[in-house]
Design a protein around this motif. Structure first.
Motif, PDB file in Angstrom:
ATOM      1  N   THR A   1     -10.338  -1.177   0.772  1.00 12.06           N
ATOM      2  CA  THR A   1      -9.815  -2.092   1.732  1.00 12.06           C
ATOM      3  C   THR A   1      -8.310  -2.030   2.263  1.00 12.06           C
ATOM      4  O   THR A   1      -7.522  -1.432   1.307  1.00 12.06           O
ATOM      5  CB  THR A   1      -9.862  -3.481   1.006  1.00 12.06           C
ATOM      6  N   SER A   2      -8.155  -1.675   3.435  1.00 11.25           N
ATOM      7  CA  SER A   2      -6.688  -1.523   4.038  1.00 11.25           C
ATOM      8  C   SER A   2      -5.878  -2.701   3.359  1.00 11.25           C
ATOM      9  O   SER A   2      -5.976  -3.780   2.982  1.00 11.25           O
ATOM     10  CB  SER A   2      -6.900  -1.789   5.489  1.00 11.25           C
ATOM     11  N   ALA A   3      -4.783  -2.144   3.008  1.00 10.13           N
ATOM     12  CA  ALA A   3      -3.492  -2.709   2.454  1.00 10.13           C
ATOM     13  C   ALA A   3      -3.123  -4.216   3.515  1.00 10.13           C
ATOM     14  O   ALA A   3      -2.578  -5.056   2.678  1.00 10.13           O
ATOM     15  CB  ALA A   3      -2.171  -2.288   1.976  1.00 10.13           C
TER      16      ALA A   3
ATOM     17  N   VAL B   1     -14.548  -6.179   9.186  1.00  8.41           N
ATOM     18  CA  VAL B   1     -13.170  -6.713   9.288  1.00  8.41           C
ATOM     19  C   VAL B   1     -13.088  -8.308   8.803  1.00  8.41           C
ATOM     20  O   VAL B   1     -13.787  -8.942   9.285  1.00  8.41           O
ATOM     21  CB  VAL B   1     -12.420  -6.564  10.693  1.00  8.41           C
ATOM     22  N   GLY B   2     -12.266  -8.414   7.748  1.00 10.07           N
ATOM     23  CA  GLY B   2     -12.455  -9.729   6.864  1.00 10.07           C
ATOM     24  C   GLY B   2     -11.611 -10.659   7.786  1.00 10.07           C
ATOM     25  O   GLY B   2     -10.926 -10.519   8.969  1.00 10.07           O
TER      26      GLY B   2
ATOM     27  N   LYS C   1     -12.505  -3.104   5.574  1.00  7.93           N
ATOM     28  CA  LYS C   1     -13.005  -2.895   4.250  1.00  7.93           C
ATOM     29  C   LYS C   1     -14.276  -1.866   4.648  1.00  7.93           C
ATOM     30  O   LYS C   1     -15.245  -2.122   5.333  1.00  7.93           O
ATOM     31  CB  LYS C   1     -13.442  -4.104   3.585  1.00  7.93           C
ATOM     32  N   LEU C   2     -14.256  -0.854   3.763  1.00  6.45           N
ATOM     33  CA  LEU C   2     -15.293   0.229   3.538  1.00  6.45           C
ATOM     34  C   LEU C   2     -16.130  -0.123   2.111  1.00  6.45           C
ATOM     35  O   LEU C   2     -15.355  -0.072   1.110  1.00  6.45           O
ATOM     36  CB  LEU C   2     -14.930   1.546   3.963  1.00  6.45           C
TER      37      LEU C   2
ATOM     38  N   GLY D   1      -2.853   2.019   5.148  1.00 13.83           N
ATOM     39  CA  GLY D   1      -1.655   1.672   4.003  1.00 13.83           C
ATOM     40  C   GLY D   1      -1.947   2.484   2.944  1.00 13.83           C
ATOM     41  O   GLY D   1      -2.478   3.656   2.527  1.00 13.83           O
ATOM     42  N   ALA D   2      -1.299   1.752   1.883  1.00  8.54           N
ATOM     43  CA  ALA D   2      -1.338   2.232   0.412  1.00  8.54           C
ATOM     44  C   ALA D   2      -2.463   1.609  -0.339  1.00  8.54           C
ATOM     45  O   ALA D   2      -2.455   1.246  -1.345  1.00  8.54           O
ATOM     46  CB  ALA D   2      -0.120   1.794  -0.197  1.00  8.54           C
TER      47      ALA D   2
END
Length: 894
Positions: free
Chosen positions: A650-652, A720-721, A727-728, A754-755
């Motif tokens: 999930t993207s930060a 996309v939340g 989120k993959l 991101g991280a």
């Protein structure tokens, strides 16, 4: 060595004596042969028993599954329209199915090329992206031009126009686009094509140009009269004797007044479906008929008149002009339209096959795979492009087709692309991008560029279609020719359009056959056991296995298992007598059909439990999968301590409104990493600006388009939340479920995620019946050494803790199948018995060989002894003869 003839000297029958003695000595050999024959007869008998038991087990195998007893039939009234299959979840009933469209895959074709191996373009690196999705809005068809001038006076002669091989009913009265559209629509049920007439608009320069009016003031002072009609509606008139500019005279301003607001003229025009735009004073006056009917604008003049349309101060002898429009064709299923006939040009159409999407939009489907190929100087030919597409294995197949054209300038070779899957969401969009900041090769764009919502350089030969049907009045659709879910537990396979009823019923015939098969299989085995181990009082002979402990044990176990009541079974039936199966005096089974029919009527779903291994759970989110040889029947509580989860990334932070992906962007994906090459792949992301949902769709399609992932049954979902994060998530559950991304070239992974740290999935954990169990994804399996060993469940849902129970029972066929397995095979009891018997035969053979060897020595000893006796007796006989002679001589002389 001298010739020996035992007994000649003594008169004894040495050979006869030795022979008789050896007969006595060799008597045990016959016993050995008798024992060996007996053992071999038993081995043969066990072979027959093994064969019979194997046949019994073979007959039992299909009876150990639920499908043999709970199957349902799905019978269509018209099998040419559809076929169907039903599972145990289906409900008996009758259904009406009307199929109006059958799913098909999209096919696109390129223009013609002279050769399949000639280079196309300059060889610059070009990435070609294939996306699959759906088309919405707009239509697919052809736009015609204005009908030919001759149509106004002569109409369209019969046969002038054909659509998809069907002649359109035209004649001398077909003199407008509206009437032509009506004629085409009258045949749309046959052609699959509808028509719409474009709005008819009078010439923009009829009443002026460049902002200046050309409608001169009308002067009838010379005694003439003037009338202007539009579409049969008189919009202006001027009686005789009225000078230009005088009261009641007609000029551009007066004409505009008559055509403005709610006037008698505007109402009459509205009734004729004619609207007005512009103004005569500005030279922009136009009349429009929205339904495509012709609009005639005429000036009726009598006597001396000046002024009017295009006339200022000069004589007007009257005028007439008719505006005519064009038609557009729309294919109902987005298939190409074939235009023909003796004079299609008069209808504003060109003979041939064509069609394109107009006013449509394309949306990529995240559930469909996407992929990329790179074309450069190494493969920029039709053959090279086709090979690259097919190697990509991302849902599009390519082929090269020749139309057979010959000649110096012939271009017979076409690249044909077909979606691998059917369904409306398998429509292709093909975009091209360059490398290193350069644009894509223009010739490749001209060949392959295709966007249903934009430029379409490929022609569509077959559209991507869903199957459309109506089931009991409810509209349903499917992306394939199979429809599942419309009828619970039933899969409908569509063959063609049409209507059929579908009768879903319990398959009592198969169930009855299964039960009869069980009885017959047992009786066949019982009959064989009786022949092998029974005693015939009439002939006073027993079978070769009479009294054998292995056979007695088998027979006893069979009858014991058949007679006991099942445990762990949840239902109204718990023993065979309830379905009419009972033992007879001779040990065989009999079947009471009336009892069976009653059980079928009253307890159809419970019959399977009497024969098969059945697991019934109280929690609908927990399902019985299978059991093992060591699983014991019983009722077991299920307790879950940990639910299985899926690996994710999930993207930060939330994604921005637009994410720019640079050209030449490639990422390495590791999915469900098991340290194998098949779990790692490289994807290419097409350059462009993406909204969050578009980027999610592109990532999901690209990753799922990796053939090694698809072959392993792996995929991901990208969402996309509500908080805007991307989120993959792997479709796999458990500790081996994971996903990670690493950037290779172009846009970095960190610029999107991101991280972010990947999160691995976990296996389900819990107990069955209080005994430990092993988790693997969502599957929980009872551990060895416990009564639940091998009992396998799948655990879904969201709750932990007590999750009800599972009642596991082993039906008679299942138990007997297991029992037969204990007697058969390399480690089975029968093989152990025959191995022992064969060893006994070998031992007897050794004993017989040893005895035979000893008998040689015995015979030699006997012969040696009797030879000595023979010599002694011969000597005594010689002495006796001598003495007799001497005594006789003495007597004679005395």
């Amino acid at each position: 060595m001298g010739i020996s003839s035992p007994g000649i000297g003594s008169g004894l029958d040495i050979n006869g004596i030795v022979s008789k003695l050896m007969q006595v000595e060799s008597a045990p050999l016959a016993d050995f042969d008798k024992k060996s024959a007996s053992y071999l007869a038993q081995v043969s008998a066990f072979g027959n028993l093994s064969s019979a038991l194997g046949a019994f087990q073979g007959a039992l195998s299909p009876l150990t599954s639920l499908s043999s007893f709970q199957s349902l039939t799905a019978t269509p009234s018209d099998s040419s329209v559809l076929s169907a299959s039903a599972t145990t979840k289906a409900l008996p009933g009758n259904y009406r199915v009307n199929v109006t469209q059958v799913a098909q895959a999209q096919t696109l074709a390129s223009g013609g090329y002279k050769s399949t191996t000639s280079t196309i373009g300059l060889g610059g690196t070009t990435t070609i992206n294939f996306s699959l999705g759906s088309v919405s809005g707009g239509s697919f068809g052809l736009n015609g031009t204005t009908l030919g001038a001759g149509v106004l006076t002569g109409g369209l002669t019969p046969g002038a126009l054909t659509i998809n091989g069907t002649a359109i009913g035209t004649d001398g009265s077909t003199r407008s686009a509206r009437l032509l559209a009506d004629a085409i629509n009258a045949k749309s049920g046959t052609t699959g094509v509808s028509a719409k007439a474009a709005a008819t608009v009078t010439s923009a320069t009829l009443f002026g140009a460049a902002g200046a009016s050309t409608f001169g003031a009308v002067d009838t002072s010379g005694g003439g009269t003037y009338a202007l009609t539009v579409g049969g509606v008189q919009v202006a008139s001027q009686a005789a004797g009225v000078a230009a500019g005088a009261a009641g005279s007609i000029n551009a301003a007066a004409l505009d007044t008559a055509l403005t607001g709610d006037t008698a003229v505007t109402r009459a025009l509205a009734d004729a479906n004619i609207t007005v735009s512009g103004s005569a004073a500005a030279g922009t006056l136009q009349f429009t008929n929205a339904d495509g009917a012709n609009i005639n604008v005429s000036e009726a003049v009598s006597g001396a008149v000046t002024g009017g349309i295009g006339n200022s101060g000069t004589a007007n002898s009257g005028s007439s002009t008719t505006a005519i429009s064009a038609i557009s064709l729309v294919s109902a299923d987005a298939s190409p339209i074939t235009v023909g006939g003796t004079n299609p040009a008069a209808a504003g159409l060109t003979a041939g096959v064509g069609g394109a999407y107009q006013g449509a939009t394309f949306a990529a489907d995240p559930d469909r795979t996407s992929g990329n190929i790179v074309i450069d100087s190494k493969n920029n030919t039709l053959q090279g492009i086709a090979d690259a597409i097919n190697k990509g294995n991302f849902g599009v197949t390519a082929s090269l087709v020749s139309d057979g054209a010959t000649g110096t300038n012939a271009t017979p070779n076409h690249l044909v692309l077909t979606s691998s899957a059917t369904g409306a969401s398998s429509t292709m969009r093909i975009t091209l991008s360059g490398s290193g900041g350069n644009p894509p090769d223009a010739d490749l764009v001209n060949l392959l560029g295709y966007d249903p919502g934009g430029t379409q350089n490929l022609s569509q030969k077959a559209s991507a279609l869903d199957t459309l049907a109506n089931v009991n009045g409810i509209a349903v659709s499917s992306s394939s020719t199979s429809i599942s879910g419309a009828i619970a537990g039933v899969t409908v396979n569509v063959n063609k359009t049409g209507s059929s009823t579908l009768a879903v019923a319990r398959d009592t015939s198969t169930l009855t056959t299964s039960v009869n098969g069980f009885v017959k299989a047992y009786n066949d085995l019982n009959n064989q056991i009786s022949q092998l181990s029974g005693y015939n009082a009439d002939t006073k002979t027993g079978g070769p296995l009479l009294g054998d402990s292995t056979v007695r044990s088998l027979q006893s176990a069979l009858r014991a298992q058949m007679s006991q009541q099942l445990t762990g079974l949840k239902g109204n039936l718990t023993n065979l007598s309830q379905v009419g199966i009972a033992f007879q005096k001779d040990g065989s089974l009999t079947l009471d059909s009336s009892k069976l029919n009653k059980a079928i009527t009253s307890n159809f779903n419970d019959i399977a439990g009497l024969f098969a291994a059945v697991g019934k759970t109280t929690d609908s989110d927990i399902n019985f999968v299978s059991s093992g040889a060591s699983t014991q029947a019983g009722d077991y509580a299920v307790d879950i301590t940990t639910l299985a989860t899926q690996g994710s990334l999930t993207s930060a932070a939330a994604l921005p409104a637009t994410t720019v992906i640079d050209s030449d962007t490639t990422w390495t994906v590791k999915l469900n990493d098991t340290a194998t090459a098949s779990s790692t792949a490289t994807i290419t992301l097409p350059a462009g600006s993406y909204t969050p949902s578009q980027l999610a769709t592109e990532l999901q399609s690209s990753i799922n388009g990796v053939s090694s992932f698809a072959n392993a049954g792996w995929s991901i979902s990208a969402t996309v939340g509500a908080d805007g994060t991307l989120k993959l998530q792997s479709n796999r559950y458990g500790a081996q479920s994971n996903i990670s991304l690493n950037d290779d070239t172009g846009t970095s992974v960190a610029s999107v995620f991101g991280a972010a740290t990947p999160v691995a999935g976990v296996d389900v954990a819990g107990t069955i019946g209080g005994y430990s169990a092993t988790g693997d994804g969502q599957t929980l399996t009872g551990a060895d050494g416990a009564p639940v060993a091998g009992l396998k469940l799948t655990v879904a849902g969201t709750a932990i803790g007590s999750r009800g129970s599972i009642g596991f029972s082993q039906g008679y066929a299942y138990q007997l199948n297991t029992l037969a397995g204990n007697y058969l095979g390399a480690k089975g009891y029968i093989n152990g018995r025959t191995t022992g018997l064969n060893q006994s035969v070998k031992d007897i053979g050794k004993q017989k060989d040893a005895l035979s060897a000893r008998l040689v020595d015995v015979e030699a000893r006997y012969r040696a002894q009797y030879t000595k006796l023979d010599t002694l007796v011969a000597s005594l006989n010689s002495t006796a003869s001598y003495l007799t002679q001497q005594l006789a001589s003495i007597a004679k002389n005395g």
